[in-house]
Motif scaffolding. Structure first.
Motif, short mmCIF file in Angstrom:
data_model
loop_
_atom_site.label_atom_id
_atom_site.label_comp_id
_atom_site.label_asym_id
_atom_site.label_seq_id
_atom_site.Cartn_x
_atom_site.Cartn_y
_atom_site.Cartn_z
N LEU A 225 0.86 -1.18 0.00
CA LEU A 225 0.00 0.00 0.00
C LEU A 225 0.89 1.23 0.00
N GLU A 226 0.36 2.34 -0.54
CA GLU A 226 1.12 3.59 -0.48
C GLU A 226 0.20 4.78 -0.27
N GLY A 227 -0.51 5.22 -1.31
CA GLY A 227 -1.31 6.43 -1.20
C GLY A 227 -2.30 6.36 -0.05
N SER A 228 -2.26 7.35 0.85
CA SER A 228 -3.08 7.32 2.06
C SER A 228 -3.52 8.73 2.44
N VAL A 229 -4.66 8.82 3.13
CA VAL A 229 -5.13 10.09 3.66
C VAL A 229 -5.95 9.82 4.90
N ILE A 230 -5.82 10.67 5.92
CA ILE A 230 -6.62 10.57 7.14
C ILE A 230 -7.70 11.64 7.09
N ASP A 231 -8.94 11.21 7.33
CA ASP A 231 -10.08 12.11 7.37
C ASP A 231 -10.78 11.91 8.72
#
Length: 388
Positions: A225-231
């Motif tokens: 996995l690579e692309g990540s975002v916290i919401d």
């Protein structure tokens, strides 16, 4: 693990999508070569820091792998270049408060830089390294294990809306593990990390026909996995050959992961032929509609998820309706190809970006520098991509 249906929203025909956007401007081009300046710079992932008093002095950051970290103003001009140091390779960058947080893939560390609001006006010393010198590797048990390079890879930072804790989610190269860390202020003014929890996502999937499937990888490697975002209290993270996961976050770790969209090749039989993965049977039709592997950079804007479909150089907008788009060439700007990372700010950023800014990595900047390929970052008006 059984495959969940896409739960974000329903699709809309491509004919209903707005006109495909073009960048307003671009940063300098970077060349992954020892003779370039900066040397061995390969652009990858951006982040946006919003100036607390003067939005037009906000700063865009860009990870350059062995080239380190770059800071740009909103005109795309380079303000500062920070070297990665011996053995360093900066993969992803994100911002929480006045801190820029970077995954150092070369040394399996999380590196931390304080952003100086005054420096963004002066054009120098925007970033100051405040990494705890005693910071431990994120995943490796020893420095010899670091050398195997199953190290910190994707990264997303955020703040727990309930406790205020600054946390960082980091994925592991060639593995399916994700670590949750908390940023920790040290008495000497540096910032370290404290481990919170880890979760291992699947590498093998049960298909609707009852068979089992694993994405094809090079021998000894897993579906990373690579692309990540916290919401808020949710982590979205992209498993490159699988799809996009939604994982709840708590003060003690991770909730139950849910696969919310799949790449088109999900479930397709493949085999490694010694050089590459090649088809090894008919497509059973279990893949998604929108993503062509690799699923890459993720960003959020007011509940809308923006994802890079790297395999066909498109982007997917998971909003009130789901649609895809290309970022095309504009007046003096190039189209965006094979994008790794993206970042969004919904803040007013001055007259050029009154409704917010989208920054994307461009993996194929043109024209190239002679025979050497170039990369960079493109700035797009947010209203051209995400409808309000």
């Amino acid at each position: 693990m059984a495959v969940a249906a896409v739960s974000l929203l329903t699709a809309v025909p491509a004919s209903a999508a707005p006109r495909e956007p073009a960048p307003v401007l671009q940063t300098q081009a970077f060349v992954d070569d020892p003779g370039a300046s900066p040397a061995n710079a390969d652009a990858d992932d951006p982040a946006i820091w919003v100036h607390p008093r003067d939005p037009e002095r906000s700063v865009v950051l860009g990870a350059l792998k062995k080239g380190g970290l770059a800071a740009f103003d909103l005109g795309g001009r380079t303000l500062q270049l920070v070297g990665a140091g011996p053995g360093g390779r900066f993969n992803n960058v994100d911002v929480v408060g006045d801190l820029a947080v970077v995954s150092d893939r070369g040394r399996d560390r999380v590196r931390v830089y304080r952003i100086d609001p005054a420096g963004s006006a002066a054009g120098a010393h925007v970033l100051r390294d405040v990494t705890d010198p005693a910071a431990a590797p994120v995943f490796s048990a020893s420095e010899s294990e670091v050398d195997e390079q199953r190290t910190a890879y994707g990264l997303a930072a955020g703040r727990d809306p309930r406790t205020g804790v600054r946390w960082v989610a980091v994925t592991r190269r060639h593995e399916t593990r994700v670590a949750l860390l908390a940023l920790a202020d040290r008495p000497d003014g540096t910032v370290g990390t404290a481990p919170v929890a880890t979760v291992d996502l699947p590498s093998r999937f049960r298909l609707p026909n009852g068979s089992a499937w694993s994405p094809c990888e090079e021998p000894g490697e897993g579906p990373q996995l690579e692309g990540s975002v916290i919401d808020g209290r949710v982590l979205y993270t992209a498993q490159e050959d699988v799809g996009i996961w939604r994982i709840p976050l708590t003060s003690t770790g991770f909730g139950r992961p849910e696969l919310i969209d799949r790449v088109r090749s999900f479930g397709v039989p493949q085999r490694w032929n010694g050089e590459a993965c090649v088809p090894d049977g008919a497509d059973p039709g279990y893949g998604g509609r929108w993503l062509t592997a690799d699923a890459e950079g993720l960003a959020m804007a007011n509940g809308t998820l923006f994802a890079s479909s790297q395999g066909d150089s498109r982007f997917v907008v998971y909003g009130r309706h789901v649609r895809d788009l290309r970022i095309v060439a504009g007046r003096g700007t190039d189209s965006v190809e094979h994008s790794d990372g993206s970042a969004i700010s919904t803040a007013y950023l001055g007259r050029r970006f009154p409704h917010g800014l989208l920054v994307v990595h461009d993996g194929e900047r043109r024209p190239a520098a002679g025979d050497l390929p170039t990369t960079g970052f493109a700035f797009v008006r947010l209203e051209d991509v995400v409808t309000r």
